[in-house]
Design an enzyme around this catalytic site. Structure first.
Site, PDB file in Angstrom:
ATOM      1  CB  THR A 276     -35.969  26.052  18.872  1.00  0.00           C
ATOM      2  OG1 THR A 276     -35.693  27.218  18.737  1.00  0.00           O
ATOM      3  CG2 THR A 276     -35.999  24.911  20.192  1.00  0.00           C
TER       4      THR A 276
ATOM      5  CE  LYS B  78     -31.958  21.821  20.012  1.00  0.00           C
ATOM      6  NZ  LYS B  78     -33.420  21.186  20.008  1.00  0.00           N
ATOM      7  CB  THR B  79     -29.390  20.123  26.548  1.00  0.00           C
ATOM      8  OG1 THR B  79     -29.232  21.453  25.794  1.00  0.00           O
ATOM      9  CG2 THR B  79     -28.441  20.810  27.630  1.00  0.00           C
TER      10      THR B  79
ATOM     11  CG  ASP C 186     -29.760  25.768  25.446  1.00  0.00           C
ATOM     12  OD1 ASP C 186     -30.021  25.533  24.277  1.00  0.00           O
ATOM     13  OD2 ASP C 186     -30.365  25.673  26.525  1.00  0.00           O
TER      14      ASP C 186
ATOM     15  NE  ARG D  94     -36.738  19.658  27.302  1.00  0.00           N
ATOM     16  CZ  ARG D  94     -36.277  20.565  26.614  1.00  0.00           C
ATOM     17  NH1 ARG D  94     -36.852  21.178  25.789  1.00  0.00           N
ATOM     18  NH2 ARG D  94     -34.715  20.903  26.068  1.00  0.00           N
TER      19      ARG D  94
END
Length: 305
Positions: free
Chosen positions: A143, A49-50, A94, A202
């Site tokens: 999230t 997402k980031t 975020d 990640r």
């Protein structure tokens, strides 16, 4: 070690449908000399997402300002943040669900009208002044979509869900990171790593970085040994996941989250948000009215260890 993120859409691996749509939105904004619609990215942690927000800013050639939702708790936080924006900036928030719910409504006029109402003066001498804000794009990542008010969600023109990546997508991602970090891997080693990433980029990034560490000291060490050394047992299941499953297996009957929490010496939030989702996804456990139980597939997995 620096996290080497993709910087262009062409480098962003996997999620082809998401990339194709984002590419169209970006090209349309450029062709129409307009601001990209506000975007809301939701889904699992560590799924890009980031990274995609940063990629969008690079593709548009606009500045990006990154803030955490938890740092926006007072009206002045929103006002001060808004007044720092420049034309066509991207504001990336975020964990946007962590914004204080009492001040979320202040964002509505900012997002729709590119303006904010500021109260000047005190008591009877106070007056509301509307201040214009340069047109910008808000990209929110979360999230926990359920914590975002529906009226807030409706103000995002582009909503994207990020779930687990397929195995072939993870192979692409591992290839990308292994090249960036200068780690040489065989096809079989890449496939082995891909099976142990829980479908999360990640995690793949972390594994590659640890492989680089171990290989730097001992070039002959196997990937399987490295995975074991860093606590990954099999198919992405780590030592904590395994202990959780073993507790269910030992009880051999439905047990509640409090009992599991005491047995693992972990808080319930960590168990529910970090451990259980993947085990449920793998169909290793079930959550029932009476409690958590180990499935037959879960029992077979334990026997295979």
């Amino acid at each position: 070690m620096e996290l080497l993120r993709p910087s262009k859409l062409s480098e962003f691996k996997g999620k082809k449908e998401i990339k194709d749509n984002i590419s169209i939105y970006i090209k349309s904004a450029i062709a129409n000399n307009s601001t990209l619609d506000h975007c809301l990215f939701h889904g699992l942690a560590g799924t890009g997402k980031t990274t995609l927000a940063i990629v969008i800013s690079n593709e548009l050639g606009h500045r990006i300002k990154v803030v955490q939702g938890g740092n926006i708790q007072k009206p002045t936080d929103i006002i001060n943040l808004s007044l720092t924006l420049q034309e066509n900036d991207i504001l990336f928030i975020d964990e946007i669900h962590a914004i204080n719910p009492q001040i979320v409504e202040l964002l509505y006029s900012i997002m729709e009208d590119f303006a904010i109402d500021i109260c000047l003066g005190k008591d009877f001498n106070s007056k509301i002044t509307r201040v214009k804000i340069p047109k910008f794009t808000l990209i929110g990542a979360t999230t926990n979509l359920g914590k975002i008010p529906e009226s807030f969600e409706e103000r995002f023109g582009i909503i994207v869900y990020f779930g687990e990546y397929e195995n072939n997508e993870m192979v692409e991602i591992i290839n990308f990171y292994s090249e960036r970090y200068g780690v040489e891997l065989t096809k079989d080693e890449i496939n082995l790593i891909a099976k142990n990433c829980k479908g999360v980029p990640r995690i793949a990034n972390k594994i590659i970085r640890r492989i680089k560490d171990f290989k730097t000291i001992n070039s002959s060490i196997s990937i399987k040994t490295i995975l074991k050394r860093i606590g990954i047992v099999k198919n992405g299941i780590n030592t904590i996941d395994l202990k959780y499953m073993q507790i269910l297996n030992d009880f051999n009957s439905p047990i509640g989250i409090k009992t599991i929490s005491h047995a693992l010496l972990l808080d319930e939030t960590t168990i529910e948000n970090k451990i259980e989702p993947y085990l449920i996804y793998c169909k290793y456990i079930n959550k029932t009215i009476k409690g958590r139980i180990l499935t037959e597939k879960g029992k077979k997995f334990l026997l295979s260890i």
